[in-house]
Design an enzyme around this catalytic site. Sequence first.
Site, PDB file in Angstrom:
ATOM      1  N   ASP A   1     -19.857  12.281  14.932  1.00 47.49           N
ATOM      2  CA  ASP A   1     -21.121  11.606  14.681  1.00 47.49           C
ATOM      3  C   ASP A   1     -21.104  11.239  13.197  1.00 47.49           C
ATOM      4  OD1 ASP A   1     -23.870  10.817  14.942  1.00 47.49           O
ATOM      5  OD2 ASP A   1     -24.388  12.699  13.930  1.00 47.49           O
TER       6      ASP A   1
ATOM      7  N   ASP B   1     -24.211   9.999  10.915  1.00 50.81           N
ATOM      8  CA  ASP B   1     -25.378  10.437  10.138  1.00 50.81           C
ATOM      9  C   ASP B   1     -25.584  11.937  10.291  1.00 50.81           C
ATOM     10  OD1 ASP B   1     -26.316   7.798   9.260  1.00 50.81           O
ATOM     11  OD2 ASP B   1     -26.806   7.451  11.361  1.00 50.81           O
TER      12      ASP B   1
HETATM   13  C1  BG6 Z   1     -28.561   8.071  14.349  1.00 47.58           C
HETATM   14  C2  BG6 Z   1     -29.595   8.811  13.522  1.00 47.58           C
HETATM   15  O1  BG6 Z   1     -27.289   8.288  13.819  1.00 47.58           O
HETATM   16  O2  BG6 Z   1     -28.829   6.669  14.328  1.00 47.58           O
HETATM   17  C3  BG6 Z   1     -30.985   8.475  14.025  1.00 47.58           C
HETATM   18  O3  BG6 Z   1     -29.374  10.197  13.628  1.00 47.58           O
HETATM   19  C4  BG6 Z   1     -31.186   6.961  14.016  1.00 47.58           C
HETATM   20  O4  BG6 Z   1     -31.955   9.114  13.238  1.00 47.58           O
HETATM   21  C5  BG6 Z   1     -30.099   6.301  14.851  1.00 47.58           C
HETATM   22  O5  BG6 Z   1     -32.465   6.629  14.548  1.00 47.58           O
HETATM   23  C6  BG6 Z   1     -30.209   4.776  14.877  1.00 47.58           C
HETATM   24  O6  BG6 Z   1     -29.919   4.272  13.610  1.00 47.58           O
HETATM   25  P1  BG6 Z   1     -30.052   2.763  13.166  1.00 47.58           P
HETATM   26  O7  BG6 Z   1     -29.258   2.719  11.894  1.00 47.58           O
HETATM   27  O8  BG6 Z   1     -29.431   1.913  14.240  1.00 47.58           O
HETATM   28  O9  BG6 Z   1     -31.495   2.469  12.975  1.00 47.58           O
HETATM   29 MG    MG Z   2     -26.332  12.780  13.451  1.00 46.18          MG
END
Ligand code: BG6
Ligand code: MG
Length: 214
Positions: A9, A11
């Site tokens: 993963d 984030d």
């Molecule tokens: C995930 C995060 O990696 O990505 C979430 O943990 C986030 O919090 C999701 O909502 C979607 O991200 P993005 O960048 O497409 O808005």
């Molecule tokens: Mg994550």
Amino acid sequence: MSRQAVIFDLDGVIVSTDEYHYRAWQRMADEQELRFDRAVNERLRGVSRMESLAIILDHSGVRLAPETMAELASKKNAWYRDSLAQLTPQDVLPGALPLLSELRARGIRQAIGSSSKNARTILDRIGLRDWFDAVADGNGIVRSKPDPEVFLLAARLLGVVPETCVVVEDAEAGLAAARAAGMKAVGVGAAANSPLAHCAAKDLTGAALDEWLA
Ligand code: BG6
Ligand code: MG
């Protein structure tokens, strides 16, 4: 079972964007006079942008038309992307680079499996794009974690069978997705104490690689 790949993963595992997500959602919630706090924000870990917005609205008992939801989500994303401009290679979380390097030395393939549609931008900003043999992200899937789709896509892009993959995750939804994909689930950070984790570590500096790959 010999392990052939590790799917990370992004984030909260490779880089910490949590605070940026939190501030952008908080700004949107303040503008819309919605209730929002860090506890609600925790529930958004690993969850797609639109599903995150649905959780925030639901927390305030608010329902909006799909077009209005799309507008709010895109506003939040613009603020979030502004803050991503501050990301640099210094923001890579401790232990990530040595781990990627060790995995490569062992001949283990590596991929990103992220719900985010900004994953490629983030990888470019932190300078890690070339470390990954495949990037499966929010742009390539229909169903977000806890659905296994993003990890199954990563395995397909790598050309390996799911059962030979290990997933490293900081979200409950991500651990559930890994299990649903038939993969080994490693919980780090916020997910280190999850009952869904097959094994766990505080962060990537604590990677017990032999155990993870067993
Ligand atoms: C995930 C995060 O990696 O990505 C979430 O943990 C986030 O919090 C999701 O909502 C979607 O991200 P993005 O960048 O497409 O808005
Ligand atoms: Mg994550």
